[in-house]
Motif scaffolding. Sequence first.
Motif, PDB file in Angstrom:
ATOM      1  N   GLY A 399       0.810  -1.220   0.000  1.00 22.90           N
ATOM      2  CA  GLY A 399       0.000   0.000   0.000  1.00 22.90           C
ATOM      3  C   GLY A 399       0.837   1.261   0.000  1.00 22.90           C
ATOM      4  O   GLY A 399       0.518   2.238  -0.685  1.00 22.90           O
ATOM      5  N   ALA A 400       1.929   1.236   0.744  1.00 15.24           N
ATOM      6  CA  ALA A 400       2.751   2.442   0.871  1.00 15.24           C
ATOM      7  C   ALA A 400       3.425   2.787  -0.445  1.00 15.24           C
ATOM      8  O   ALA A 400       3.774   3.941  -0.685  1.00 15.24           O
ATOM      9  N   ALA A 401       3.615   1.798  -1.305  1.00  5.92           N
ATOM     10  CA  ALA A 401       4.320   2.035  -2.556  1.00  5.92           C
ATOM     11  C   ALA A 401       3.373   2.477  -3.672  1.00  5.92           C
ATOM     12  O   ALA A 401       3.820   2.773  -4.782  1.00  5.92           O
ATOM     13  N   GLN A 402       2.072   2.519  -3.392  1.00  8.60           N
ATOM     14  CA  GLN A 402       1.135   2.861  -4.451  1.00  8.60           C
ATOM     15  C   GLN A 402       1.091   4.370  -4.691  1.00  8.60           C
ATOM     16  O   GLN A 402       1.503   5.174  -3.848  1.00  8.60           O
ATOM     17  N   ALA A 403       0.554   4.722  -5.841  1.00  5.98           N
ATOM     18  CA  ALA A 403       0.470   6.141  -6.199  1.00  5.98           C
ATOM     19  C   ALA A 403      -0.684   6.839  -5.504  1.00  5.98           C
ATOM     20  O   ALA A 403      -0.639   8.052  -5.292  1.00  5.98           O
ATOM     21  N   THR A 404      -1.720   6.101  -5.162  1.00  5.82           N
ATOM     22  CA  THR A 404      -2.828   6.724  -4.447  1.00  5.82           C
ATOM     23  C   THR A 404      -2.328   7.297  -3.121  1.00  5.82           C
ATOM     24  O   THR A 404      -1.389   6.776  -2.524  1.00  5.82           O
ATOM     25  N   ALA A 405      -2.981   8.381  -2.686  1.00  7.22           N
ATOM     26  CA  ALA A 405      -2.556   9.040  -1.457  1.00  7.22           C
ATOM     27  C   ALA A 405      -2.987   8.266  -0.216  1.00  7.22           C
ATOM     28  O   ALA A 405      -2.577   8.600   0.891  1.00  7.22           O
ATOM     29  N   SER A 406      -3.815   7.252  -0.387  1.00 10.42           N
ATOM     30  CA  SER A 406      -4.304   6.499   0.767  1.00 10.42           C
ATOM     31  C   SER A 406      -3.805   5.059   0.735  1.00 10.42           C
ATOM     32  O   SER A 406      -3.521   4.517  -0.329  1.00 10.42           O
ATOM     33  N   GLY A 407      -3.732   4.474   1.903  1.00 13.02           N
ATOM     34  CA  GLY A 407      -3.138   3.141   2.018  1.00 13.02           C
ATOM     35  C   GLY A 407      -4.120   2.014   2.241  1.00 13.02           C
ATOM     36  O   GLY A 407      -3.726   0.906   2.612  1.00 13.02           O
ATOM     37  N   ASN A 408      -5.401   2.269   2.014  1.00 14.12           N
ATOM     38  CA  ASN A 408      -6.391   1.260   2.385  1.00 14.12           C
ATOM     39  C   ASN A 408      -6.668   0.254   1.276  1.00 14.12           C
ATOM     40  O   ASN A 408      -7.803   0.031   0.872  1.00 14.12           O
ATOM     41  N   THR A 409      -5.591  -0.376   0.817  1.00 16.50           N
ATOM     42  CA  THR A 409      -5.779  -1.473  -0.133  1.00 16.50           C
ATOM     43  C   THR A 409      -6.034  -2.774   0.618  1.00 16.50           C
ATOM     44  O   THR A 409      -5.307  -3.096   1.567  1.00 16.50           O
ATOM     45  N   PRO A 410      -7.053  -3.526   0.192  1.00 19.34           N
ATOM     46  CA  PRO A 410      -7.318  -4.801   0.860  1.00 19.34           C
ATOM     47  C   PRO A 410      -6.378  -5.911   0.396  1.00 19.34           C
ATOM     48  O   PRO A 410      -6.434  -7.014   0.915  1.00 19.34           O
ATOM     49  N   PHE A 411      -5.541  -5.594  -0.583  1.00 19.72           N
ATOM     50  CA  PHE A 411      -4.672  -6.624  -1.157  1.00 19.72           C
ATOM     51  C   PHE A 411      -3.238  -6.529  -0.632  1.00 19.72           C
ATOM     52  O   PHE A 411      -2.357  -7.231  -1.123  1.00 19.72           O
ATOM     53  N   ALA A 412      -2.999  -5.683   0.344  1.00 14.46           N
ATOM     54  CA  ALA A 412      -1.648  -5.524   0.889  1.00 14.46           C
ATOM     55  C   ALA A 412      -1.098  -6.883   1.306  1.00 14.46           C
ATOM     56  O   ALA A 412      -1.769  -7.662   1.981  1.00 14.46           O
ATOM     57  N   GLY A 413       0.116  -7.134   0.866  1.00 15.37           N
ATOM     58  CA  GLY A 413       0.760  -8.387   1.222  1.00 15.37           C
ATOM     59  C   GLY A 413       0.382  -9.556   0.338  1.00 15.37           C
ATOM     60  O   GLY A 413       0.960 -10.635   0.459  1.00 15.37           O
ATOM     61  N   ARG A 414      -0.586  -9.354  -0.546  1.00 21.44           N
ATOM     62  CA  ARG A 414      -0.978 -10.444  -1.438  1.00 21.44           C
ATOM     63  C   ARG A 414      -0.168 -10.383  -2.727  1.00 21.44           C
ATOM     64  O   ARG A 414       0.116  -9.318  -3.235  1.00 21.44           O
ATOM     65  N   GLU A 415       0.141 -11.546  -3.245  1.00 14.66           N
ATOM     66  CA  GLU A 415       0.796 -11.594  -4.543  1.00 14.66           C
ATOM     67  C   GLU A 415      -0.270 -11.623  -5.625  1.00 14.66           C
ATOM     68  O   GLU A 415      -1.202 -12.426  -5.585  1.00 14.66           O
ATOM     69  N   LEU A 416      -0.140 -10.704  -6.577  1.00 12.45           N
ATOM     70  CA  LEU A 416      -1.090 -10.629  -7.685  1.00 12.45           C
ATOM     71  C   LEU A 416      -0.334 -10.756  -8.997  1.00 12.45           C
ATOM     72  O   LEU A 416       0.810 -10.324  -9.104  1.00 12.45           O
ATOM     73  N   PRO A 417      -1.001 -11.325  -9.993  1.00 11.78           N
ATOM     74  CA  PRO A 417      -0.354 -11.452 -11.298  1.00 11.78           C
ATOM     75  C   PRO A 417      -0.507 -10.169 -12.111  1.00 11.78           C
ATOM     76  O   PRO A 417      -1.427  -9.384 -11.886  1.00 11.78           O
ATOM     77  N   GLY A 418       0.390  -9.985 -13.071  1.00  9.95           N
ATOM     78  CA  GLY A 418       0.244  -8.903 -14.037  1.00  9.95           C
ATOM     79  C   GLY A 418       0.825  -7.592 -13.553  1.00  9.95           C
ATOM     80  O   GLY A 418       0.824  -7.289 -12.362  1.00  9.95           O
ATOM     81  N   ARG A 419       1.327  -6.838 -14.517  1.00  9.63           N
ATOM     82  CA  ARG A 419       1.945  -5.552 -14.190  1.00  9.63           C
ATOM     83  C   ARG A 419       1.694  -4.625 -15.362  1.00  9.63           C
ATOM     84  O   ARG A 419       1.878  -5.018 -16.519  1.00  9.63           O
ATOM     85  N   VAL A 420       1.256  -3.410 -15.050  1.00 13.59           N
ATOM     86  CA  VAL A 420       1.088  -2.407 -16.102  1.00 13.59           C
ATOM     87  C   VAL A 420       2.469  -1.878 -16.464  1.00 13.59           C
ATOM     88  O   VAL A 420       3.151  -1.285 -15.636  1.00 13.59           O
ATOM     89  N   VAL A 421       2.865  -2.131 -17.702  1.00 13.98           N
ATOM     90  CA  VAL A 421       4.185  -1.701 -18.159  1.00 13.98           C
ATOM     91  C   VAL A 421       4.125  -0.271 -18.678  1.00 13.98           C
ATOM     92  O   VAL A 421       5.013   0.546 -18.425  1.00 13.98           O
ATOM     93  N   ALA A 422       3.066   0.031 -19.423  1.00 12.47           N
ATOM     94  CA  ALA A 422       2.960   1.374 -20.008  1.00 12.47           C
ATOM     95  C   ALA A 422       1.503   1.738 -20.191  1.00 12.47           C
ATOM     96  O   ALA A 422       0.653   0.869 -20.406  1.00 12.47           O
ATOM     97  N   THR A 423       1.223   3.025 -20.033  1.00 15.06           N
ATOM     98  CA  THR A 423      -0.103   3.557 -20.320  1.00 15.06           C
ATOM     99  C   THR A 423       0.084   4.775 -21.213  1.00 15.06           C
ATOM    100  O   THR A 423       0.970   5.596 -20.970  1.00 15.06           O
ATOM    101  N   PHE A 424      -0.738   4.843 -22.252  1.00 16.75           N
ATOM    102  CA  PHE A 424      -0.638   5.969 -23.187  1.00 16.75           C
ATOM    103  C   PHE A 424      -1.961   6.707 -23.236  1.00 16.75           C
ATOM    104  O   PHE A 424      -3.021   6.093 -23.423  1.00 16.75           O
ATOM    105  N   LEU A 425      -1.878   8.021 -23.056  1.00 18.48           N
ATOM    106  CA  LEU A 425      -3.058   8.869 -23.176  1.00 18.48           C
ATOM    107  C   LEU A 425      -2.862   9.752 -24.405  1.00 18.48           C
ATOM    108  O   LEU A 425      -1.962  10.612 -24.423  1.00 18.48           O
ATOM    109  N   ARG A 426      -3.673   9.505 -25.424  1.00 23.41           N
ATOM    110  CA  ARG A 426      -3.527  10.190 -26.713  1.00 23.41           C
ATOM    111  C   ARG A 426      -2.074  10.191 -27.184  1.00 23.41           C
ATOM    112  O   ARG A 426      -1.511  11.213 -27.580  1.00 23.41           O
ATOM    113  N   GLY A 427      -1.466   9.011 -27.099  1.00 18.62           N
ATOM    114  CA  GLY A 427      -0.138   8.807 -27.629  1.00 18.62           C
ATOM    115  C   GLY A 427       0.998   9.215 -26.720  1.00 18.62           C
ATOM    116  O   GLY A 427       2.162   8.974 -27.021  1.00 18.62           O
ATOM    117  N   ARG A 428       0.674   9.820 -25.618  1.00 19.20           N
ATOM    118  CA  ARG A 428       1.694  10.254 -24.673  1.00 19.20           C
ATOM    119  C   ARG A 428       1.755   9.250 -23.527  1.00 19.20           C
ATOM    120  O   ARG A 428       0.719   8.865 -22.990  1.00 19.20           O
TER     121      ARG A 428
END
Lengths: 464, 331
Positions: A399-428
């Motif tokens: 939770g502390a490493a996330q970009a959201t300003a709050s830490g209330n993730t219910p998945f803290a400590g859980r291993e999840l699959p998949g990772r966002v490598v890149a996001t493009f907004l109108r090509g940027r």
Amino acid sequence: MTTTGPTTYVLRRVRPLGGEPADVVLSGGVVAAVGAPGDVDAPRGAVEVDGAGHVLLPGLVDLHTHLREPGREDAETVASGTRAAAAGGFTAVHAMANTSPVADTAGVVEQVWRLGRDAGFVDVHPVGAVTVGLAGERLAELGAMAHSAARVRVFSDDGRCVDDPILMRRALEYVKAFDGVVAQHAQEPRLTEGAQMNEGVVSAEIGLAGWPAVAEEAIIARDVLLAEHVGSRLHVCHLSTAGSVEIVRWAKSRGIDVTAEVTPHHLVLTDELARTYDPTFKVNPPLRTAADVEAVRAGLADGTIDIVATDHAPHTREDKDCEWGAAAFGMTGLETALSVVQQTMVDTGRMTWADVARVLSVAPARIGRIGHAHGRPVAVGEPANLTLVDPAATRVVDGAAQATASGNTPFAGRELPGRVVATFLRGRATVLDGTVLDGTVLDAGARGAGVLDGPAAPAGVGAR
Amino acid sequence: MKHLLSTADLSKDDALLLLDTAAQMAATQSRAIKKLPTLRGRTVVNLFFEDSTRTRISFEAAAKRLSADVINFSAKGSSVSKGESLKDTALTLHAMGADAVVVRHWASGAPYQLAHAGWLDAGVLNAGDGTHQHPTQALLDAFTIRRHLAGRRGGGDPDGVGADLAGLRVAIVGDVLHSRVARSNVALLRTLGAEVTLVSPPTLVPVGVETWPCRTSYDLDATLADWRPDAVMMLRVQRERMSGGTGGAFFPSPHEYTRYYGLDARRLAMLPDHAIVMHPGPMNRGLEISAEAADSERAVIVEQVANGVAVRMAALYLLLAGDPSAEGNDL
């Protein structure tokens, strides 16, 4: 405005919607070329992204995000929340109306819309309140919000139910004038006074006041019948019970114009977690039983449930670091949504990546009436709103490493699959190499495009 | 035993150890000088977020008779709406060197959080949390039942020391839905081998009760006549359950409640000769229990209070002096 940062990218050997590998060129804010690997020439100055094994999706669209600004900037701001959205692979979010002041006027929705545009991470589409102050007493000026610069199409008192049946009927009818939709938070208030968690075996044992499934199902049943009667479209927020799935399935079989969403957390977590009395797991609607989890997965797989929406609900530590009964409802979700959908639906063989694109991008864009810009095919000439995900990666949520300003993730400590490598907004790129790109690389052209091409109704419908 | 949070956490051996230790404690309480040196130098904090004079003074008496230093901390109100948070309160008690914290809280789970959140090293003793658990109440109830009824089976100690409650039948009557006493008793009585029937109007039985290790009934007369309980435990009915206000009334009127679920002289006469009448107090005379029943020879209600001190002494002793190497660890 700054103009640093490249605007041309070549994505090598990526798999659009999980299909055959391709090279994809993004330039000028659009998809400039799509070809077999090696067949596409990189334009001069283009940034090469090695996407071998990675899945290319249309940028994710969240129909249900709480950005907390204005009013609770201690929990989240439009900037921090949209940064989290980009990190999670989103290119558009719908910001819920339960801010302070409530987004029930053109002024507030335009403020939120402008804050989103200035932050530049995703397109922010404000949701307008159905009733003044979310009080459930009289309609807010829905037309003014629809015709504001924010061009609101989704209206919701989310956090509260529009429980007065005549008010709900009027809202459903009224928004037809501008092709809007009422997104209902289905919670019969009298049946849920003081409710703390799903009513059932666990609540009986641990002594927390129960929240019966029927409190959700009764409202959904009423609303689909109202929508049928007045010929309106209805969207059901965060459906959470097996009975709700059955009602929506029945309504669709009758041809009623209803869409439904499920949250990532309701796809995987159950009320057993309340046994820890950790308020991180306190959420509205509450976590339900394993049978409900299976029912919403089945409903999502067969199309009864149209979309996954995060109901990202950041809260300060003070609002969660306390007794369960005193804690706020809600959990964050923007940065874990895609992983949870992969884990519960793709890795289990129940959905394809094309299905993921449908439930996390195409369908929510269509419901929110932003389908001209988001949820588009990966094809030449289409807006380059895209997400590149590495499905083979795994990570442990912190939770502390996330970009959201709050830490209330219910998945803290859980291993999840998949990772966002890149996001493009109108090509940027808003995210590259899994890292959010901040401030200085925001591109003036992209910002300008937001003003010009921002939320608009489909041609010939409503607006102005 | 580090904490006492729920009777569901107790094995049969744990429960018997608590009851047998309580019997030893009770024996010391007939002496002219009731005070034992066992917990000298240890600090017990009574942390009460909800008023309960009866429970607080019972714990206070128990701790003082073991020579512990007792600090009473009344922290009424919600942590969010007023005053200090649970966390800060816990950190404060930790800093003051509390060895055990006896906590009463309006929120179900608050003692669990105190024990597990890492705010506090002290042992946590749940003195009632929301509608969840009140383990020392169930222990004193079991202690009282054993004293009166376990000896009847012949053999062994006349006060039932060392015995479980196998074969005994206990009817728990009233507002089960909101009752931490009922939840605690169902778990503990089952662990000790007794059979339990919950008797309530259907509105006061929790959805989900079907997984509990007990029977349920809506019919008090039939339960008394056909099931023949050895002990009948009447639960207090809170005034707010009767009003048609925000939650809606749970039954039509106090008179109707009394008519179907009150223990009156007629129902008292239906009980087997040996059966006892219990109530955790405070009683609503004329509502769930009539004066005839409350004052009858079968009523062990005042004795429950006395046994409460012995049971709480046992719990504090086992929490704080459970280590046999600890100084002054003898009775």
